[in-house]
Design a protein around this motif. Structure first.
Motif, PDB file in Angstrom:
ATOM      1  N   TYR A  23       1.268  -1.287  -0.152  1.00 47.07           N
ATOM      2  CA  TYR A  23      -0.277  -0.123  -0.042  1.00 47.07           C
ATOM      3  C   TYR A  23       1.321   1.232  -0.026  1.00 47.07           C
ATOM      4  O   TYR A  23       1.773   1.549   0.797  1.00 47.07           O
ATOM      5  N   ALA A  24       0.887   2.152  -1.508  1.00 46.41           N
ATOM      6  CA  ALA A  24       1.445   3.762  -1.127  1.00 46.41           C
ATOM      7  C   ALA A  24       2.837   3.189  -0.949  1.00 46.41           C
ATOM      8  O   ALA A  24       3.204   4.398  -0.139  1.00 46.41           O
ATOM      9  N   GLU A  87       7.782  10.049   6.070  1.00 45.41           N
ATOM     10  CA  GLU A  87       6.341   9.418   5.004  1.00 45.41           C
ATOM     11  C   GLU A  87       5.446   9.683   5.198  1.00 45.41           C
ATOM     12  O   GLU A  87       4.562   9.679   6.966  1.00 45.41           O
ATOM     13  N   VAL A  89       1.445   8.623   5.476  1.00 42.04           N
ATOM     14  CA  VAL A  89       0.925   7.597   5.229  1.00 42.04           C
ATOM     15  C   VAL A  89      -0.127   7.465   6.116  1.00 42.04           C
ATOM     16  O   VAL A  89       0.491   7.903   7.235  1.00 42.04           O
ATOM     17  N   ASP A  90      -0.866   6.471   5.593  1.00 44.11           N
ATOM     18  CA  ASP A  90      -2.073   6.130   6.633  1.00 44.11           C
ATOM     19  C   ASP A  90      -1.747   4.676   7.393  1.00 44.11           C
ATOM     20  O   ASP A  90      -2.074   3.639   6.875  1.00 44.11           O
ATOM     21  N   ALA A  93      -4.606   2.551   6.794  1.00 42.78           N
ATOM     22  CA  ALA A  93      -4.909   2.112   5.988  1.00 42.78           C
ATOM     23  C   ALA A  93      -3.536   1.136   5.287  1.00 42.78           C
ATOM     24  O   ALA A  93      -4.113  -0.113   4.360  1.00 42.78           O
ATOM     25  N   TRP A 105      -8.573   2.338   1.101  1.00 42.92           N
ATOM     26  CA  TRP A 105      -8.014   3.904   1.460  1.00 42.92           C
ATOM     27  C   TRP A 105      -8.073   4.196   2.003  1.00 42.92           C
ATOM     28  O   TRP A 105      -9.724   4.929   2.302  1.00 42.92           O
ATOM     29  N   ALA A 106      -7.139   5.629   2.359  1.00 38.69           N
ATOM     30  CA  ALA A 106      -7.836   5.839   3.950  1.00 38.69           C
ATOM     31  C   ALA A 106      -8.016   7.594   2.602  1.00 38.69           C
ATOM     32  O   ALA A 106      -7.986   7.266   2.056  1.00 38.69           O
ATOM     33  N   TRP A 108      -8.734  11.351   2.978  1.00 40.22           N
ATOM     34  CA  TRP A 108      -7.897  12.726   3.864  1.00 40.22           C
ATOM     35  C   TRP A 108      -8.848  13.985   3.415  1.00 40.22           C
ATOM     36  O   TRP A 108      -9.246  14.104   2.200  1.00 40.22           O
ATOM     37  N   THR A 146       5.460  10.988  -0.038  1.00 44.13           N
ATOM     38  CA  THR A 146       3.814  10.077  -0.100  1.00 44.13           C
ATOM     39  C   THR A 146       3.491  10.136  -1.177  1.00 44.13           C
ATOM     40  O   THR A 146       3.618  10.558  -2.147  1.00 44.13           O
ATOM     41  N   ASP A 147       2.352   8.507  -1.367  1.00 44.46           N
ATOM     42  CA  ASP A 147       2.293   7.561  -2.535  1.00 44.46           C
ATOM     43  C   ASP A 147       0.905   7.559  -1.958  1.00 44.46           C
ATOM     44  O   ASP A 147      -0.014   6.020  -2.439  1.00 44.46           O
ATOM     45  N   GLU A 148       0.121   7.918  -1.402  1.00 50.44           N
ATOM     46  CA  GLU A 148      -1.037   7.826  -1.077  1.00 50.44           C
ATOM     47  C   GLU A 148      -1.934   7.490  -2.186  1.00 50.44           C
ATOM     48  O   GLU A 148      -2.266   8.984  -2.820  1.00 50.44           O
TER      49      GLU A 148
END
Length: 196
Positions: A23-24, A87, A89-90, A93, A105-106, A108, A146-148
């Motif tokens: 994830y992300a 980072e 990130v959540d 998630a 997915w988170a 935001w 971030t890659d959210e």
């Protein structure tokens, strides 16, 4: 490549895949956190360069146990710069993904985005006195990546317009780096502006 080199490369790939969180993780190098941090800063340098900007040169990984900082470089005047990477990130998630809920997915919104950035910046600002190899005459730079899935370039630009983050005590500059955007052929980056 020889057959032996192929085997070594495949083993490295397997190790990285086994450590990947799924994830992300555009910037993820599960097998080596030091390389991941260096890769994030290198991605920022490449995106800056694409815009004709040179922030620093002679980038080096410091690696465990020589951190913090994660990396160091020289600014355009030849002064040493401390660079810390963190980072956005959540964590919930990530846990959901690992539990098989791959599309949870988170979410935001402006408040979560701003408070998450504030927390990351505050944590890195508080570590200033722990920097090894000081002084860093060129400053203390933070790179947040971030890659959210929800935090694409358009969402980030919208959230940044509503961001009001208090100026940290020790950090010289802070950049937010978003995963690669094919429409602009680079990783979007934003230098955060502080208030107060």
């Amino acid at each position: 490549m020889t057959t032996e080199e192929d085997k070594e490369l495949l083993e490295i790939i397997r190790e990285a895949r086994n450590k990947a969180r799924g994830y992300a993780d555009f910037f993820g190098w599960g097998a080596d956190r030091d390389i991941e941090e260096w890769g994030v800063v290198t991605s920022l340098v490449e995106s800056l360069k694409a815009d004709g900007v040179t922030l620093f040169t002679s980038l080096e990984r410091r690696g465990r146990p020589n951190d913090p900082p994660d990396c160091e470089a020289l600014d355009t005047d030849g002064n040493r710069v401390a660079i810390e990477v963190t980072e956005l990130v959540d964590g919930k998630a990530i846990q959901a993904y690992k539990a098989g809920k791959i599309y949870e997915w988170a979410d935001w919104d402006q408040d979560k985005f701003t408070s998450s950035l504030e927390a990351l910046i505050s944590r890195k600002d508080s570590r200033f006195n722990e920097l090894k190899g000081a002084p860093y005459e060129g400053g203390y730079v933070i790179v947040i990546f971030t890659d959210e899935p929800i935090l694409n370039r358009i969402a980030v630009e919208s959230f940044l317009r509503g961001c009001n983050i208090k100026k940290p005590k020790n950090i010289t500059r802070t950049f937010l780096l978003v995963s690669y955007d094919p429409s602009i052929k680079k990783c979007p980056y934003y230098e955060l502006q502080f208030h107060g």
